[in-house]
Scaffold this active site. Structure first.
Site, PDB file in Angstrom:
ATOM      1  CG  ASP A  57      15.764   0.771   0.212  1.00 19.17           C
ATOM      2  OD1 ASP A  57      15.549   1.987   0.315  1.00 19.17           O
ATOM      3  OD2 ASP A  57      14.898  -0.084   0.443  1.00 19.17           O
ATOM      4  CB  SER A  58      16.232   2.313   4.740  1.00 17.25           C
ATOM      5  OG  SER A  58      15.007   2.418   4.060  1.00 17.25           O
ATOM      6  CB  CYS A  96      16.848   4.601   0.329  1.00 16.83           C
ATOM      7  SG  CYS A  96      16.099   5.270   1.812  1.00 16.83           S
ATOM      8  CG  ASN A  97      12.321   8.090  -2.830  1.00 24.00           C
ATOM      9  OD1 ASN A  97      12.367   8.983  -3.665  1.00 24.00           O
ATOM     10  ND2 ASN A  97      11.976   6.850  -3.127  1.00 24.00           N
ATOM     11  CB  CYS A 139       7.747   5.729  -2.247  1.00 29.36           C
ATOM     12  SG  CYS A 139       7.921   4.361  -1.071  1.00 29.36           S
ATOM     13  CG  HIS A 186       7.607   0.037  -0.451  1.00 30.06           C
ATOM     14  ND1 HIS A 186       8.846   0.454  -0.041  1.00 30.06           N
ATOM     15  CD2 HIS A 186       7.300  -1.027   0.341  1.00 30.06           C
ATOM     16  CE1 HIS A 186       9.253  -0.307   0.960  1.00 30.06           C
ATOM     17  NE2 HIS A 186       8.339  -1.215   1.213  1.00 30.06           N
ATOM     18  CE1 TYR A 199      18.532   3.108   7.732  1.00 25.69           C
ATOM     19  CE2 TYR A 199      19.617   4.714   6.322  1.00 25.69           C
ATOM     20  CZ  TYR A 199      19.649   3.529   7.036  1.00 25.69           C
ATOM     21  OH  TYR A 199      20.795   2.796   7.062  1.00 25.69           O
ATOM     22  CD  GLU A 235       7.312  -3.349   3.931  1.00 23.26           C
ATOM     23  OE1 GLU A 235       7.294  -3.813   5.070  1.00 23.26           O
ATOM     24  OE2 GLU A 235       8.336  -2.846   3.419  1.00 23.26           O
TER      25      GLU A 235
END
Lengths: 272, 272
Positions: free
Chosen positions: A14-15, A77-78, A188, A190, A46, A156
């Site tokens: 993932d980024s 990572c999308n 996503c 997250h 990204y 986050e």
């Protein structure tokens, strides 16, 4: 490169930190598989970068993971899935799964009406990758997409059940609710952390598709089919590589993973 | 390098779009000065990067702007100001101003009680740079700092007066209000766009210090003192350089600048 062995780890990348929701789903679904995770925390996000830059970074990560002797690759990572998945499949002899294909397949299985909503970051939504992936499974599906740029910073921040997050979700989902859809893809990595709140805001009218769980199911099936499932029944080994100082990765990551992260190794981007 | 000329432009730089609030304040305060702006949009955000990486990128930008024949440098990015301002002053013969020093000086002039609050991104707050800058002006000041990680994404979403933003501000400022402070420094170039809302939430008890206006005032004074004020009374020239495709820079940037951006030039990071 030699044939991958069943005892080798699964490579997930993932980024940043988001792909740990996929790792969490893998740990639950496949408790005896070893996992190597790579998060490019020095170069995250990204989403704002150009296609050629994203492809370049992605192939560096794939190369790194192949050197770690992984038996398969999961693009968690999308943005990388939307932009560079084809490139990864071109260059790597390993089996490759990505979150967008997995989410699309799961959405198609879930919908009764044929109306599918997708929420994601602006980059993912603007790439139209989910709509393309869903339409490649059948032209009859109606796809409605909505970018939700504030969900990542809210996750986050840890405001998973906060009134601010609820108000934001109500605002973003308002136009989604008026569409004729019965399924909503969390596009996503997250967003699975917002599942309780989103279920509550959406109510019983929408089934939520969690790409992390979808890809863990597909991984189990793929390993079985290709004879790559780890036959060992010992405590698995989890390794985490990141490209910047892992302070924030640890604090946010443990929330994503729902458990302690253990040792995190830092890799300089100059060594990729 | 030859002596800077009064007719040369002011060089302003930031990791992205935020520094345009400084450009806006400069345009208002010094309507005949030419300005060159550099936003490192391909590598934004700097907040998550290591000190040596930030220094390296900052010096590349300084070098680029010096080649554009600027007469002075303004560090309009709090992260670069916190981490690399000293390095810039070391390598550049030009006068250098930065948002943190400007904000600190203005806060000290503003406070009556000696209690100063600072809000900013987590990186800026954790760097402790505002507290250091304020204490270098006098040990008697009491500084209370609060990170507000959601303000930048809220501003970029354009929710400047939105109920979500108001609720977020109330949450972040709650611990600030119980401190004995009379002045609040907006320690991030995105925050001036939230000034009406923050004034309203804070009420008359707090004076807000806008670093963008503070640095525009200091620039006017510095140019006057050093004989570098542009004597020409013609339409000034504004140039914008960015490192990634300028689509989002334009849409978000025009909100920051309060006017059209005109031509934006893209510079490849490989050419820095």
């Amino acid at each position: 490169m030699s044939q991958p062995q069943a005892s080798c780890p699964i490579g997930v990348f993932d980024s940043g930190v988001g792909g740990l929701t996929v790792v969490r789903a893998l740990m639950d679904r496949l408790p005896f598989e070893n996992i190597v995770y790579f998060g490019d925390t020095a170069r995250v996000p990204y989403g704002v970068k150009s296609v050629s830059t994203i492809e370049h970074f992605t192939l560096q990560i794939v190369d790194f993971l192949q050197k770690q002797q992984v038996k398969m690759l999961i693009i968690a990572c999308n943005t990388m899935a939307a932009v560079a998945a084809e490139k990864v499949r071109e260059v790597s002899p390993l089996p490759v799964l990505d979150v967008i294909e997995a989410g699309a397949r799961c959405a198609v299985q879930s919908t009764q009406s044929g109306g599918i909503g997708v929420i994601g970051t602006p980059t993912t939504i603007n790439s139209n990758a989910y709509a393309r992936a869903i339409h490649s499974l059948g032209q009859q599906y109606h796809v409605y997409s909505q970018a939700c740029p504030l969900f990542v910073p809210l996750v986050e921040e840890g405001w998973l059940e906060h009134p601010v997050t609820r108000l934001t979700a109500e605002e973003y989902l308002k136009p989604v609710f008026v569409e004729q859809i019965d399924t909503l893809v969390l596009g996503c990595t997250h967003y699975p952390l917002l599942k309780p709140l989103l279920s509550d805001v959406a109510g019983p009218r929408l089934k939520l598709v969690d790409s992390a769980i979808a890809i863990a199911d597909e991984t189990a099936q793929l390993l079985q089919e290709q004879g790559l499932a780890n036959p060992q029944r010992t405590m698995p080994d989890y390794r985490y590589f990141v490209t910047d100082v892992p302070l924030k990765f640890r604090s946010v990551g443990e929330r994503f993973l729902g458990r302690n992260l253990g040792a995190i190794e830092q890799v300089s981007i100059d060594r990729l």
